[in-house]
Design an enzyme around this catalytic site. Structure first.
Site, PDB file in Angstrom:
ATOM      1  N   ASN A   1       9.060   0.282  -9.747  1.00 16.87           N
ATOM      2  CA  ASN A   1      10.298   0.858 -10.056  1.00 16.87           C
ATOM      3  C   ASN A   1      10.928  -0.483 -10.931  1.00 16.87           C
ATOM      4  O   ASN A   1      11.376  -1.411 -10.307  1.00 16.87           O
ATOM      5  CB  ASN A   1      11.019   0.806  -8.573  1.00 16.87           C
ATOM      6  CG  ASN A   1      12.486   1.222  -8.855  1.00 16.87           C
ATOM      7  OD1 ASN A   1      13.076   1.225  -9.960  1.00 16.87           O
ATOM      8  ND2 ASN A   1      13.212   1.638  -7.706  1.00 16.87           N
TER       9      ASN A   1
ATOM     10  N   ASP B   1       9.464  -5.401 -13.932  1.00 13.24           N
ATOM     11  CA  ASP B   1      10.331  -5.874 -14.956  1.00 13.24           C
ATOM     12  C   ASP B   1       9.876  -5.150 -16.203  1.00 13.24           C
ATOM     13  O   ASP B   1       8.670  -4.588 -16.441  1.00 13.24           O
ATOM     14  CB  ASP B   1      10.464  -7.337 -15.268  1.00 13.24           C
ATOM     15  CG  ASP B   1      10.446  -8.192 -14.048  1.00 13.24           C
ATOM     16  OD1 ASP B   1      10.922  -7.462 -13.176  1.00 13.24           O
ATOM     17  OD2 ASP B   1      10.466  -9.630 -14.088  1.00 13.24           O
TER      18      ASP B   1
ATOM     19  N   PHE C   1       9.241  -3.626  -7.191  1.00 14.86           N
ATOM     20  CA  PHE C   1      10.058  -3.617  -8.419  1.00 14.86           C
ATOM     21  C   PHE C   1       9.127  -4.289  -9.339  1.00 14.86           C
ATOM     22  O   PHE C   1       8.536  -5.211  -8.995  1.00 14.86           O
ATOM     23  CB  PHE C   1      11.378  -4.201  -8.261  1.00 14.86           C
ATOM     24  CG  PHE C   1      12.422  -3.312  -7.491  1.00 14.86           C
ATOM     25  CD1 PHE C   1      12.992  -2.268  -8.214  1.00 14.86           C
ATOM     26  CD2 PHE C   1      12.644  -3.615  -6.031  1.00 14.86           C
ATOM     27  CE1 PHE C   1      13.995  -1.657  -7.206  1.00 14.86           C
ATOM     28  CE2 PHE C   1      13.692  -2.865  -5.355  1.00 14.86           C
ATOM     29  CZ  PHE C   1      14.231  -1.854  -5.968  1.00 14.86           C
TER      30      PHE C   1
ATOM     31  N   LYS D   1       0.852  -0.982  -0.081  1.00 15.20           N
ATOM     32  CA  LYS D   1      -0.110   0.025  -0.133  1.00 15.20           C
ATOM     33  C   LYS D   1       0.930   1.263  -0.078  1.00 15.20           C
ATOM     34  O   LYS D   1       0.514   2.175  -0.650  1.00 15.20           O
ATOM     35  CB  LYS D   1      -0.963  -0.146   1.174  1.00 15.20           C
ATOM     36  CG  LYS D   1      -1.975  -1.047   1.107  1.00 15.20           C
ATOM     37  CD  LYS D   1      -2.732  -1.203   2.487  1.00 15.20           C
ATOM     38  CE  LYS D   1      -3.683  -2.315   2.502  1.00 15.20           C
ATOM     39  NZ  LYS D   1      -4.573  -2.218   3.675  1.00 15.20           N
ATOM     40  N   THR D   2       1.908   1.075   0.757  1.00 12.55           N
ATOM     41  CA  THR D   2       2.914   2.471   0.886  1.00 12.55           C
ATOM     42  C   THR D   2       3.629   2.770  -0.345  1.00 12.55           C
ATOM     43  O   THR D   2       4.149   3.854  -0.628  1.00 12.55           O
ATOM     44  CB  THR D   2       3.795   2.590   1.936  1.00 12.55           C
ATOM     45  OG1 THR D   2       4.459   1.235   1.947  1.00 12.55           O
ATOM     46  CG2 THR D   2       2.927   2.108   3.357  1.00 12.55           C
TER      47      THR D   2
ATOM     48  N   ALA E   1       8.797   7.759  -1.065  1.00 10.86           N
ATOM     49  CA  ALA E   1       9.556   8.472  -0.117  1.00 10.86           C
ATOM     50  C   ALA E   1      10.578   9.373  -0.588  1.00 10.86           C
ATOM     51  O   ALA E   1      10.628  10.444  -0.213  1.00 10.86           O
ATOM     52  CB  ALA E   1      10.276   7.614   0.944  1.00 10.86           C
TER      53      ALA E   1
ATOM     54  N   CYS F   1      19.233   1.829 -10.500  1.00  8.51           N
ATOM     55  CA  CYS F   1      18.389   2.728 -10.863  1.00  8.51           C
ATOM     56  C   CYS F   1      18.850   4.056 -11.775  1.00  8.51           C
ATOM     57  O   CYS F   1      17.912   4.645 -12.534  1.00  8.51           O
ATOM     58  CB  CYS F   1      17.470   3.178  -9.691  1.00  8.51           C
ATOM     59  SG  CYS F   1      16.481   1.828  -8.912  1.00  8.51           S
TER      60      CYS F   1
ATOM     61  N   GLY G   1      12.603   6.091  -7.786  1.00  5.95           N
ATOM     62  CA  GLY G   1      12.960   4.880  -6.814  1.00  5.95           C
ATOM     63  C   GLY G   1      11.982   4.411  -5.932  1.00  5.95           C
ATOM     64  O   GLY G   1      12.117   3.287  -5.327  1.00  5.95           O
TER      65      GLY G   1
ATOM     66  N   LEU H   1      18.499  -1.810   0.693  1.00  8.34           N
ATOM     67  CA  LEU H   1      18.352  -0.328   0.724  1.00  8.34           C
ATOM     68  C   LEU H   1      18.138   0.068   2.127  1.00  8.34           C
ATOM     69  O   LEU H   1      17.518  -0.228   2.862  1.00  8.34           O
ATOM     70  CB  LEU H   1      17.170  -0.016  -0.030  1.00  8.34           C
ATOM     71  CG  LEU H   1      16.944  -0.683  -1.616  1.00  8.34           C
ATOM     72  CD1 LEU H   1      15.670  -0.127  -2.041  1.00  8.34           C
ATOM     73  CD2 LEU H   1      18.243  -0.188  -2.464  1.00  8.34           C
TER      74      LEU H   1
END
Length: 390
Positions: free
Chosen positions: A340, A219, A217, A63-64, A312, A166, A309, A269
């Protein structure tokens, strides 16, 4: 999801002689479209995991991230053929690379052909190839397999950029710009292709950070044609690439940590990544904008093509630079529609920038803008560009 064809774009501006321009965009995706609301159940079923705490955590992350859909190479057929990919601790790097190498080549070929079709010139006019991927490893590299798949001339000069993460798409664009401007008459095909299979793993309480990647992420592949001095009546420049720079931040090597192991690639990350980008993005943008006399007062008059990315990073950039919400709309749309997708995503963002600029083509603003991406290092990649479609 975005403008499927920008071949109807009519440039209202003349390109600066000798400056590299993006002449066409193309994209391609695997067949599996994953809806975010169905991802959690499917992922835990495929990996035979029933940990309710991890499942709840992934549900929250899904959700975030703001992602709604994304495309993936992974399928039930692949898991049936390679059930070891869903098991913990098995050496599967060979199987992963066998799948990934073929998949990224196929997607890159499809994106390249789509791009060349929009460009409108014969494939034999391609003089250089720049290929970007963080999802494969082989010798010879994927650039050779892509050149063969497209039917490029054996005289095509190739550049291979592996494991830029990225920032790879904008790094490739910077390299393509240098080639185009230093080889008059050249036409550079930039292609990117990525798949998450290289890092697919079952959920584990020992690696809670893996769930961020699962939720975020996707593809796909992207392609661009870059060249200077567009041929009038045949080539239609989309963006002029004025200035390109790269900076890295010392002592941040472990903030984005990726390692190739016998179980594939493991990514981690750091939570500090968005803050670090926020703390340095203003100075980086200032270096680019200062080359033509632009300042922070011009932020609201520019277009922003930022690699998403994650939400946030976009939120912190928007706040730090005091950008209007619409300025990062193309980035947020790309994240929502494709996730992403690493190096590819900047192609999808630029496609949305064009789509939105066509709706506002009578406005004077948004001619100048920034193409930005952030990757391992931490590395900042940026290009000051002109939107030739407004």
């Amino acid at each position: 999801m975005g403008s499927e064809d920008v071949s109807h774009v009519r440039s209202q501006k003349l390109a600066t002689p000798g400056k590299a321009t993006i002449l066409a965009l193309g994209k391609a995706f695997p067949q599996q479209l994953v809806m975010q609301e169905l991802l959690v159940d499917g992922y835990f079923k495929n990996t035979n995991c029933d940990d309710p705490e991890l499942k709840q955590k992934l549900s929250h992350l899904c959700k975030t991230t703001t992602v709604k859909t994304r495309y993936v190479v992974m399928s039930n057929e692949i898991l049936k053929k390679y059930p070891e990919l869903a098991l913990e601790g098995l050496p599967t790097v060979k199987q992963r690379l066998d799948i990934c190498n073929d998949a990224v080549t196929q997607m890159a070929v499809e994106a390249g052909l789509a791009c060349i079709k929009k460009w409108g010139r014969p494939i034999s006019n391609i003089t250089h190839l720049v290929y970007v991927s963080s999802s494969e490893a082989r010798l010879p590299g994927g650039d050779l397999y892509l050149a063969r798949g497209l039917g490029l001339s054996p005289e095509t000069q190739r550049v291979l950029l592996y494991f830029s993460g990225c920032s790879g798409g904008v790094a490739g664009l910077r390299v393509a710009k240098d080639i185009a401007e230093n080889h008059p008459g050249s036409r550079v095909l930039l292609a990117t292709a990525e798949t998450t299979i290289i890092g697919f793993k079952p959920p584990s309480a020992k690696r809670p950070y893996d769930l961020v990647g699962v939720a975020l992420f996707g593809d796909g592949a992207g392609a661009m044609i870059i060249g200077s001095n567009p041929v009038s009546g045949i080539e239609k420049p989309l963006f002029e690439l004025h200035t390109a720079i790269q900076n890295f931040l010392p002592d941040t090597e472990r903030i984005i940590d990726g390692r190739l192991t016998e179980e594939g690639i493991s990514f981690k990350l750091d939570r500090e990544l968005p803050r670090i980008i926020e703390d340095h993005v203003e100075g980086f943008c200032g270096k680019l904008m200062g080359t033509v006399g632009l300042t922070d007062k011009d932020y609201k008059r520019m277009f922003w093509a930022v690699h998403p990315g994650g939400p946030a990073i976009l939120d912190r950039m928007e706040k730090r630079l005091e950008l209007l919400p619409e300025k990062l709309r193309a980035s947020r749309r790309a994240l929502m529609d494709y996730g992403n997708a690493s190096s590819n995503t900047i192609v999808y963002v630029l496609d949305y920038v064009i789509e939105e600029s066509l709706k506002k083509k009578t406005e004077e603003d948004n001619e100048w803008g920034l193409i930005l991406a952030f990757g391992p290092g931490i590395t900042f990649e940026g290009i000051l560009a002109r939107n030739m479609t407004v």
